[in-house]
Each structure stands twice: as structure tokens, then as C-alpha cells.
Design a protein around this motif. Sequence first.
Motif, mmCIF file in Angstrom:
data_model
loop_
_atom_site.group_PDB
_atom_site.id
_atom_site.type_symbol
_atom_site.label_atom_id
_atom_site.label_comp_id
_atom_site.label_asym_id
_atom_site.label_seq_id
_atom_site.Cartn_x
_atom_site.Cartn_y
_atom_site.Cartn_z
ATOM 1 N N GLU A 1 0.809 -1.214 0.000
ATOM 2 C CA GLU A 1 0.000 0.000 0.000
ATOM 3 C C GLU A 1 0.845 1.269 0.000
ATOM 4 O OE1 GLU A 1 -0.230 -2.457 2.191
ATOM 5 O OE2 GLU A 1 -2.080 -3.446 1.533
ATOM 6 N N TYR A 2 2.162 1.121 0.082
ATOM 7 C CA TYR A 2 3.030 2.304 -0.003
ATOM 8 C C TYR A 2 2.858 2.985 -1.351
ATOM 9 C CZ TYR A 2 7.209 5.223 0.264
ATOM 10 O OH TYR A 2 8.063 6.286 0.274
ATOM 11 N N PHE A 3 2.535 2.192 -2.374
ATOM 12 C CA PHE A 3 2.376 2.698 -3.725
ATOM 13 C C PHE A 3 0.891 2.779 -4.089
ATOM 14 C CE2 PHE A 3 6.378 0.403 -3.393
ATOM 15 C CZ PHE A 3 7.288 1.340 -3.856
ATOM 16 N N THR A 4 0.582 3.667 -5.032
ATOM 17 C CA THR A 4 -0.796 3.812 -5.509
ATOM 18 C C THR A 4 -0.824 3.743 -7.035
ATOM 19 O OG1 THR A 4 -1.291 5.257 -3.625
ATOM 20 C CG2 THR A 4 -2.849 5.270 -5.467
ATOM 21 N N PRO A 5 -1.548 2.741 -7.608
ATOM 22 C CA PRO A 5 -2.183 1.626 -6.918
ATOM 23 C C PRO A 5 -1.142 0.719 -6.268
ATOM 24 C CG PRO A 5 -2.210 1.265 -9.284
ATOM 25 C CD PRO A 5 -1.701 2.650 -9.082
ATOM 26 N N ARG A 6 -1.603 -0.170 -5.407
ATOM 27 C CA ARG A 6 -0.700 -0.997 -4.616
ATOM 28 C C ARG A 6 0.208 -1.824 -5.519
ATOM 29 N NH1 ARG A 6 -2.963 -4.876 -0.757
ATOM 30 N NH2 ARG A 6 -1.309 -6.297 -1.349
#
Length: 215
Positions: A113-118
Motif C-alpha cells: 500500500e506504499y504505492f498507488t495503486p498498490r
Amino acid sequence: MSRPLTPRQQNVYDFIVKTLNEQGYPPTRAEIARALGFRSPNAAEEHLRALERKGVIRMVAGTSRGIRLPAQEQAEPEGEPPSQGLPIIGEVAAGSPVLATEHIDRYCPLPPEYFTPRADYLLRVRGLSMKDVGILEGDLLAVHRTERVRDGQIVVARLEDEVTVKRFRRQGPRVWLEAENPDFAPIEVDLRNEALEIEGIGVGVIRGGNGQALN
């Protein structure tokens, strides 16, 4: 904690916690030594062993970032195994799935979830074809698995059993996989007679495989 920490041990522990909070993964011995002014990574190793004996960290053999905080591990939901983090994919063998077990070098303790999208995995970058957008040799590209892609997105594409990172362009049945380096010509694909699979889209970069995550 069985015994109180010395001031130096507390400094090492605080740096580990700070690195985990800011970057999502623990520091290496060399990073600890550099940040705290030790003469060598061996000095950092001695402090880590002392912290392990006192029960405030856990060491995982065989990895440069193998430092875990027992307090965080105990916070995992009951009945669920501790998360290993994002798999780091090194070389991808021709014709086999990207996430095949044999392709996973190790795991990075960075939450999806650190990145968007995961992110679903990290792919180690080879070559300099995407250098003009800051994706360099040895970086880790965070990849969200999807077959849905828009023009202009950076994708992980499989073409004739080769996996490549490029910018995606499409016009009708024709696709161009474009490099971000003038030394590399675009790869043109005619979907009417050539197979192209999209493995995912790039959602972030970890510089040099061990630096700050960018998204």
C-alpha cells in the motif's frame, strides 16, 4: 526488554526505527555505520548482535537488510503469518510467469500500500533504456499487476518470451513500446500477428534497489 540499552545501542535502534518508518525497510550495516560514524560495517554488526541478545530486534540470516522488530511482528493479525513484503524479481526466464518462485531473489519489507495503486512485486531494472525518466540500472521498479493500460503509462511487457520495461503507446492494432533514451528505437508490435502481454504498470521506483522509494 531484558536489559537497558547503552546510549550507542539506543542510537542504532532509533536509526533502524527511523529508517523503517521513512523508507519502509530496514537499513544495511553499511548504512548504519555511515549514519552513526562507525569505522566499518563490522562495528554496526556488533551493536546489532547486542540488540538481538537484548530482544529488541531479530536478525534474519542471508540478507543485508535482515533486521526485524519483534514488536511489529507481534502486531500481525492473529492466525495470519507475518508478511514477507514485496517479492524482488531478478531475472525472468523465457516463457515462465514473472512471479515464479525461482525468479524471486528476496523480499523487501515494504508494504504494497506504499504505492498507488498498490504494488504486487518489485522488478530489478536492467539496462538504461528508461534513464530519461529516472529509471536506472539496478533500480527496483514497483509493479501493479494488471492487463489494463492507458497510453503513456510505463509498463512491464512480455514480447516473444522477453520481459521489458517501456512506455506504452497504441493506435488501433499497433503498439509501440517506447524507450526513454534516444539511443534505443521504439519496439513496434502488430497485434494482428504478434503476441504482446502486459504484466503490469510501473507505480514507483526504489533508487538503486536500496534507496528512497519514489512514487
